[in-house]
Scaffold this motif. Sequence first.
Motif, PDB file in Angstrom:
ATOM      1  N   PRO A  69       0.820  -1.210   0.000  1.00  0.00           N
ATOM      2  CA  PRO A  69       0.000   0.000   0.000  1.00  0.00           C
ATOM      3  C   PRO A  69       0.856   1.263   0.000  1.00  0.00           C
ATOM      4  O   PRO A  69       2.051   1.230   0.334  1.00  0.00           O
ATOM      5  CB  PRO A  69      -0.798  -0.126   1.295  1.00  0.00           C
ATOM      6  CG  PRO A  69       0.097  -0.903   2.199  1.00  0.00           C
ATOM      7  CD  PRO A  69       0.817  -1.880   1.315  1.00  0.00           C
ATOM      8  N   GLY A  71       2.564   4.404   1.344  1.00  0.00           N
ATOM      9  CA  GLY A  71       3.063   4.722   2.674  1.00  0.00           C
ATOM     10  C   GLY A  71       3.777   3.582   3.358  1.00  0.00           C
ATOM     11  O   GLY A  71       4.344   3.757   4.436  1.00  0.00           O
ATOM     12  N   ALA A  72       3.801   2.389   2.749  1.00  0.00           N
ATOM     13  CA  ALA A  72       4.498   1.258   3.357  1.00  0.00           C
ATOM     14  C   ALA A  72       6.000   1.367   3.166  1.00  0.00           C
ATOM     15  O   ALA A  72       6.772   0.770   3.922  1.00  0.00           O
ATOM     16  CB  ALA A  72       3.985  -0.061   2.788  1.00  0.00           C
ATOM     17  N   PHE A 105       8.385  -3.008   6.634  1.00  0.00           N
ATOM     18  CA  PHE A 105       7.406  -2.109   6.030  1.00  0.00           C
ATOM     19  C   PHE A 105       6.765  -1.212   7.088  1.00  0.00           C
ATOM     20  O   PHE A 105       6.525  -1.639   8.233  1.00  0.00           O
ATOM     21  CB  PHE A 105       6.333  -2.921   5.311  1.00  0.00           C
ATOM     22  CG  PHE A 105       6.843  -3.654   4.099  1.00  0.00           C
ATOM     23  CD1 PHE A 105       7.044  -2.972   2.902  1.00  0.00           C
ATOM     24  CD2 PHE A 105       7.145  -5.002   4.156  1.00  0.00           C
ATOM     25  CE1 PHE A 105       7.527  -3.634   1.785  1.00  0.00           C
ATOM     26  CE2 PHE A 105       7.625  -5.669   3.046  1.00  0.00           C
ATOM     27  CZ  PHE A 105       7.817  -4.985   1.860  1.00  0.00           C
ATOM     28  N   LEU A 106       6.469   0.021   6.683  1.00  0.00           N
ATOM     29  CA  LEU A 106       5.834   0.970   7.592  1.00  0.00           C
ATOM     30  C   LEU A 106       4.356   0.664   7.757  1.00  0.00           C
ATOM     31  O   LEU A 106       3.732   1.065   8.739  1.00  0.00           O
ATOM     32  CB  LEU A 106       6.030   2.393   7.063  1.00  0.00           C
ATOM     33  CG  LEU A 106       7.497   2.818   6.839  1.00  0.00           C
ATOM     34  CD1 LEU A 106       7.559   4.217   6.241  1.00  0.00           C
ATOM     35  CD2 LEU A 106       8.262   2.751   8.160  1.00  0.00           C
ATOM     36  N   LYS A 107       3.777  -0.036   6.788  1.00  0.00           N
ATOM     37  CA  LYS A 107       2.401  -0.508   6.859  1.00  0.00           C
ATOM     38  C   LYS A 107       2.375  -1.968   6.415  1.00  0.00           C
ATOM     39  O   LYS A 107       3.221  -2.387   5.612  1.00  0.00           O
ATOM     40  CB  LYS A 107       1.486   0.318   5.939  1.00  0.00           C
ATOM     41  CG  LYS A 107       1.271   1.759   6.360  1.00  0.00           C
ATOM     42  CD  LYS A 107       0.315   2.443   5.364  1.00  0.00           C
ATOM     43  CE  LYS A 107       0.055   3.892   5.746  1.00  0.00           C
ATOM     44  NZ  LYS A 107      -0.876   4.539   4.757  1.00  0.00           N
ATOM     45  N   PRO A 108       1.420  -2.740   6.888  1.00  0.00           N
ATOM     46  CA  PRO A 108       1.353  -4.151   6.456  1.00  0.00           C
ATOM     47  C   PRO A 108       1.120  -4.260   4.946  1.00  0.00           C
ATOM     48  O   PRO A 108       0.369  -3.492   4.352  1.00  0.00           O
ATOM     49  CB  PRO A 108       0.162  -4.711   7.240  1.00  0.00           C
ATOM     50  CG  PRO A 108       0.015  -3.798   8.410  1.00  0.00           C
ATOM     51  CD  PRO A 108       0.410  -2.437   7.925  1.00  0.00           C
ATOM     52  N   THR A 110       0.164  -7.098   1.733  1.00  0.00           N
ATOM     53  CA  THR A 110      -0.651  -8.302   1.560  1.00  0.00           C
ATOM     54  C   THR A 110       0.096  -9.311   0.705  1.00  0.00           C
ATOM     55  O   THR A 110       0.523  -8.990  -0.408  1.00  0.00           O
ATOM     56  CB  THR A 110      -2.000  -7.975   0.905  1.00  0.00           C
ATOM     57  OG1 THR A 110      -2.714  -7.071   1.747  1.00  0.00           O
ATOM     58  CG2 THR A 110      -2.829  -9.243   0.718  1.00  0.00           C
ATOM     59  N   SER A 157      -1.523 -10.606   5.957  1.00  0.00           N
ATOM     60  CA  SER A 157      -0.828  -9.323   6.100  1.00  0.00           C
ATOM     61  C   SER A 157       0.499  -9.547   6.811  1.00  0.00           C
ATOM     62  O   SER A 157       0.593 -10.371   7.724  1.00  0.00           O
ATOM     63  CB  SER A 157      -1.684  -8.331   6.893  1.00  0.00           C
ATOM     64  OG  SER A 157      -2.863  -8.005   6.172  1.00  0.00           O
ATOM     65  N   THR A 159       4.613  -7.515   7.745  1.00  0.00           N
ATOM     66  CA  THR A 159       5.465  -6.328   7.720  1.00  0.00           C
ATOM     67  C   THR A 159       6.925  -6.676   7.440  1.00  0.00           C
ATOM     68  O   THR A 159       7.798  -5.832   7.567  1.00  0.00           O
ATOM     69  CB  THR A 159       5.376  -5.582   9.056  1.00  0.00           C
ATOM     70  OG1 THR A 159       5.745  -6.464  10.115  1.00  0.00           O
ATOM     71  CG2 THR A 159       3.975  -5.055   9.295  1.00  0.00           C
TER      72      THR A 159
END
Length: 573
Positions: A69, A71-72, A105-108, A110, A157, A159
């Motif tokens: 996504p 921002g990750a 990653f800063l966001k999870p 997939t 999900s 990170t």
Amino acid sequence: MTKIKRWISFFLIPLAFACTKTGSLSPTPGTSPLVTAAGAPAGTAVTKTIGVNGGAITSTDGNISITIPAGALADNQEITIQPVVNKLPAAYGNAYRLTPHEIKFLKPVTIRFRYNEDSIKNTVPELLGIAYQDQTGKWFNAAEAALDKEHRTLSVSATHFSDWGFFPYFYIDPSEALVDPGAQLDLRVMATVPEDYGDIPQPDGSPLMQPYQPGSEYFGAWNYVGGGSLEGQGNKAHYQAPNAVPTINPEAVSVAVKMKRKGQFLLVSNITIRTEFHIDYMQVDETEVHAGGLDYPSRLWIYGSFGEDPGKSKRAVKINNVAVIVAFWTPGVIACDIPTLGPSSSGMVEVLSGKTSAQKLLNEWLVDMYYNKVESPGGALTKKVNLVLRFRGDAEGFFKQGQVPMVDETNLNKNCAGIINMSAGSYTSHTTMDGCGDYTVTWDAIHELRVDRKKNTEAGGLSGSVVNKPGGFDIKIRFIAEDVLMSHRKFVDCHSGGSNNHVPEAIEIQGFHETIIPLRFSQSDAKASIKAGEMPLQTGTGVASGLYFDVTDYVPANFTTRLYWGEARPKYE
């Protein structure tokens, strides 16, 4: 020839059934966490640069995708998916090495796996989980996977990256079998969750277990309707096939797994009773034998169901309608001596016994494999070998349950060869530290130098081994051509003097000796191609003898070793 595809059915039957949860996740004595070596590369990697706005990447076979996504990632990042040999229980297709491993990653993100009926033939979708492997070889459950039965995907999900794959919590072994009339077969149910497993799925980060047979309390009744018999209790059963081929073939054996949540799940094994006359699979032993009373250029092993030997006058094996020598005949295996080249070295194989016959295609492929070892910046000094590799085999199917390969591995086909074609090249390096001066290496050209195949037991030349695998071949290559490259090495000292030497060098395939090289069919079909592929690029693999560099000038990325091959179409399309 009509192609029959056997399907294995799985059933999910919702019932008003519930069990009390247990919170323990610790394995009981006798079970231990799953630890394996990392899987070797098993296909072509794909790399994509993804930035702060996010993006997606999919493996070349389409069986795993990663969605990142926005921002990750804080900056542009190269993301790679490398298929690797799957070391998970039941080994559903490939596992995948997702790199870079150190990324956080800063966001999870997939991670989504695709499955099909054939790839999960010993369990049901509801009993699938996703796992990842750490650097010590330990496997861990990922977070709860989202199951999409309509699109046949499992998603999770995460990170972080590592090696990933999907696996069964429970599965039946064997999932399918091919047996003779009246034969007996033992079945068992295996588990990869701790004995007192609580809920499925397991929590993120909990260890995956070595497969083991869980307690009988987790299983309901075994079920079988057929002309044979079944004695089943708990986690195992004993099956006896009917004495004649049944009307419904294959026959189904099932067992209920009691889950600690609502529902009952049936694991199903399909057991096929051999027909009276049938070819299942064929394998070629490319090792010529001319000793010990044996004399043949290569041997074809035919696996199937053929009945007792009716005698030489009543049976025959033909390839492209040319009779070949039958070395021996048993109800389950026939051995034939066949030439390495010519019209009866490959093609349509026909087995005849009296008025009964069966046919199957023994195909042939010519693989061009290329080895390039860059030994100077810019590639002026690059060692090159074109390996011309010939394979014969059966691209449709594999050994069935109970069939034992008569040959574990074989030599390369006698008509394989290495061809060396190299242009003349020269490179000069300059050092200012120890050994100050100019170093020039010049290679003479080599034109169409052929290096013939030898047996593994013989030194030098081209040799290797071939192992039949489901969906292709695993090969190992050794190649060395002594004193074929004339190298002129000139040194001019910074102050005075120097040297000028002329040295013959060997050309050999370095970096891939005894490494498994996976050659895979495009599909399970008698007329399948062998897919193009490439081994992982190696860097920092050595400088041409006679060249020297100051430490500050040496760049490992300038010195690479590459091994790759193109698609090979079958001889019989």
